[in-house]
Design a protein around this motif. Structure first.
Motif, PDB file in Angstrom:
ATOM      1  N   LYS A  69      -0.025  72.771 -50.509  1.00 55.32           N
ATOM      2  CA  LYS A  69      -0.134  71.308 -50.417  1.00 55.32           C
ATOM      3  C   LYS A  69      -0.972  70.836 -49.238  1.00 55.32           C
ATOM      4  O   LYS A  69      -1.529  69.742 -49.286  1.00 55.32           O
TER       5      LYS A  69
ATOM      6  N   THR B 201      -4.275  69.794 -54.729  1.00 55.63           N
ATOM      7  CA  THR B 201      -4.428  68.852 -53.622  1.00 55.63           C
ATOM      8  C   THR B 201      -5.695  68.017 -53.807  1.00 55.63           C
ATOM      9  O   THR B 201      -5.684  66.795 -53.601  1.00 55.63           O
TER      10      THR B 201
ATOM     11  N   MET C 142       0.091  63.806 -45.942  1.00 58.00           N
ATOM     12  CA  MET C 142       1.097  64.703 -46.506  1.00 58.00           C
ATOM     13  C   MET C 142       1.963  65.333 -45.420  1.00 58.00           C
ATOM     14  O   MET C 142       3.135  65.655 -45.647  1.00 58.00           O
TER      15      MET C 142
ATOM     16  N   THR D 143       5.799  66.721 -45.653  1.00 57.73           N
ATOM     17  CA  THR D 143       5.884  68.165 -45.886  1.00 57.73           C
ATOM     18  C   THR D 143       6.366  68.943 -44.658  1.00 57.73           C
ATOM     19  O   THR D 143       7.086  69.938 -44.808  1.00 57.73           O
TER      20      THR D 143
ATOM     21  N   ARG E  77       0.374  60.828 -51.934  1.00 64.46           N
ATOM     22  CA  ARG E  77       1.428  61.648 -51.322  1.00 64.46           C
ATOM     23  C   ARG E  77       2.674  61.687 -52.199  1.00 64.46           C
ATOM     24  O   ARG E  77       3.290  62.751 -52.387  1.00 64.46           O
TER      25      ARG E  77
ATOM     26  N   GLU F 150       2.073  64.060 -55.069  1.00 58.69           N
ATOM     27  CA  GLU F 150       2.140  65.462 -54.647  1.00 58.69           C
ATOM     28  C   GLU F 150       3.579  65.901 -54.383  1.00 58.69           C
ATOM     29  O   GLU F 150       3.984  67.013 -54.743  1.00 58.69           O
ATOM     30  N   ASP F 151       4.360  65.023 -53.738  1.00 60.90           N
ATOM     31  CA  ASP F 151       5.738  65.364 -53.397  1.00 60.90           C
ATOM     32  C   ASP F 151       6.623  65.519 -54.622  1.00 60.90           C
ATOM     33  O   ASP F 151       7.750  66.025 -54.519  1.00 60.90           O
TER      34      ASP F 151
ATOM     35  N   SER G 269      10.268  62.290 -49.432  1.00 60.86           N
ATOM     36  CA  SER G 269       9.321  61.226 -49.739  1.00 60.86           C
ATOM     37  C   SER G 269      10.036  59.883 -49.838  1.00 60.86           C
ATOM     38  O   SER G 269       9.557  58.860 -49.329  1.00 60.86           O
TER      39      SER G 269
END
Length: 494
Positions: free
Chosen positions: A171, A179, A197, A201, A416, A419-420, A463
């Motif tokens: 990530k 990504t 991120m 993360t 973000r 992605e999370d 998140s």
């Protein structure tokens, strides 16, 4: 021309309910073999239900649905070839002695009191450098599972530590395709996205590392006699030369140079096969059905090593299962699952059901926490429904872009949140291409390692927590209103 009507969100949930209703008894009846055909049938039946509802009740043409299925297949076509190459790579790295070399010295050098912590941290570092969680799991991940077994750790714990580290490194790596996809789909600069991120993360992986450290400290190690038996069996079956490390080093160079994953995996498998012929000719000959390492048996054994299952007697039952390989044929169940999953995702998308479900989630969402939480929920749901992380990223980014714009939130928050959820949880879904791939490569079922993937479980929650706290979540002044008054003061973009 009339606008085609999508099914309501309630109707859109019917195929998902059918899928769940079919998968529950499938798992109960078939157990570990549920992903060897029965789950694929369940996916196709659920696809048929979705198509029937769409065509009969909403007059959607089959051509629209078929085009959506084709589009889904186009998006995962490269992944299917990669899966075959991963199967070849994992087999040749085992038979060449590369993975046994890592297991042998890993058991000698790694202390049980820090093993899970080290497995997570090392996997994170390799994934960061390579940009590929799949490659990390298929190489060093297999070695760690072997080392963990020798040290007395359950496969679930070891696989969870490896996957947690691999997905964290993936990530925050600028080399990662997911990504890049998440940032570009949300209209955010790659390094802006990566820096943002870090806010979610880093706390998530810190929690994971602490859990793995404590689990290692309080782990009761196996007796030294068992570890000694495994290392002796490895040294007796394989020629464990330091020259074997040339293969992973050169493979790493190919990855860092950003070569195509297919080319990198192919060359990595080819180099390992050459190493196997040099250092382990007897093993390759026996794979070809001969005790004599003549030219014909080596040729036959080489091909079988790449595409077919192999096994060997090491004198240690645990080690026998570890060094057995399945080659490219071992990935066919995964490919079978991906094909059926992509079909289901295509029908759900082409029928408009995915759009209806996501729209229902976002219709009354306006607060900062609600916006992020709905994105996270949709990302996870997209992984379940479409069974592919790339589709989940694209669908979630596209459907939620307007929500963030209308509420004045910058696109970094969107990328973000996607992605999370869409990326990081893909490996937790048994019928998702990621979940099935990692389970196949590590020979640990998805449901076995799921409770131990601490980073992947914590990230979606982190998140939402960060959204609740309002930490470095910026909003355009023009869109500010009193609805966020209780969630933190308005901030300007930096």
């Amino acid at each position: 021309m009339s606008v085609m009507k999508n099914p309501s969100w309630i109707v859109s949930l019917i195929p998902i309910a059918v899928l769940v209703a079919l998968l529950v008894p499938v798992v109960i009846v078939f157990g570990p073999d549920s992903l060897s055909g029965a789950s694929e049938v369940a996916l196709l039946l659920a696809s048929a239900v979705a198509a029937a509802i769409s065509m009969l009740a909403y007059k959607r043409s089959w051509l629209d649905i078929e085009l959506a299925i084709v589009a889904n297949f186009r998006s995962v076509s490269t992944s299917l070839v990669i899966l075959l190459m991963v199967g070849a790579l994992s087999a040749t790295w085992m038979l060449s002695g590369v993975v046994p070399f890592m297991i042998y010295y890993g058991m000698k050098l790694l202390s049980p009191s820090i093993f899970l912590f080290a497995a997570c941290a090392i996997s994170a570092g390799i994934s960061l450098m390579t940009g590929s969680s799949w490659t990390t799991v298929a190489t060093i991940g297999i070695a760690f599972v072997g080392i963990g077994a020798g040290l007395g750790f359950s496969p679930g714990w070891t696989a969870g530590a490896v996957i947690s580290g691999a997905y964290f490194g993936d990530k925050i790596s600028p080399l990662s395709d997911t990504t890049v996809l998440a940032s570009s789909a949300s209209g955010v600069g790659l390094f802006d996205h990566i820096r943002y991120m870090f806010i979610t993360t880093v706390p998530s992986v810190s929690i994971a590392l602490l859990v793995f450290l404590f689990a290692s400290i309080f782990h009761t190690p196996t007796d030294n006699e068992l570890q000694s038996d495994i290392t002796e069996a490895l040294s007796g079956c394989f020629m464990l030369s330091p020259w074997l490390l040339v293969v992973p080093v050169l493979t790493g160079v190919l990855i860092i140079r950003k070569n195509s994953p297919i080319i990198t995996l192919f060359l990595g498998a080819f180099m390992a096969l050459v190493a196997a012929l040099i250092f382990q000719p007897g093993i390759i000959a026996r794979a070809g059905g001969s005790e004599t390492a003549d030219l014909l048996s080596l040729f036959k054994g080489s091909l079988i090593s790449v595409y077919g299952p192999t096994s060997m007697e090491t004198g240690n039952e645990m080690l026998n299962g570890l060094v057995a390989t399945r080659g490219m044929t071992g990935m066919l169940n995964t490919i079978f699952l991906v094909i059926c999953s992509v079909t289901f995702g295509g029908v759900m998308t082409g029928s408009g059901m995915v759009h209806s479900i996501t729209e229902a989630i976002t219709r009354h969402v306006h607060t900062r926490t609600g916006v992020v939480a709905s994105t996270v929920a949709a990302g996870i749901s997209a992984n379940v429904v479409t069974a592919d992380q790339y589709l989940a990223i694209l669908i979630t980014s596209n459907l939620f872009g307007k929500l963030y714009k209308d509420n004045g939130y910058e696109n970094r928050l969107l990328s973000r949140s996607v992605e999370d959820s869409a990326t990081i949880t893909s490996v937790l879904v048994p019928w998702n291409s990621c979940g099935m791939t990692q389970a196949t490569v590590l020979n640990v079922s998805t449901l076995t390692y799921l409770p131990y993937c601490i980073f992947n479980l914590v990230s979606p929650l982190m998140s939402i927590i960060v959204a609740m706290l309002g930490y470095k979540i910026y909003r355009n002044e023009a869109k500010g209103d009193s609805r966020d008054a209780g969630e933190g003061a308005e901030q300007s973009l930096i």
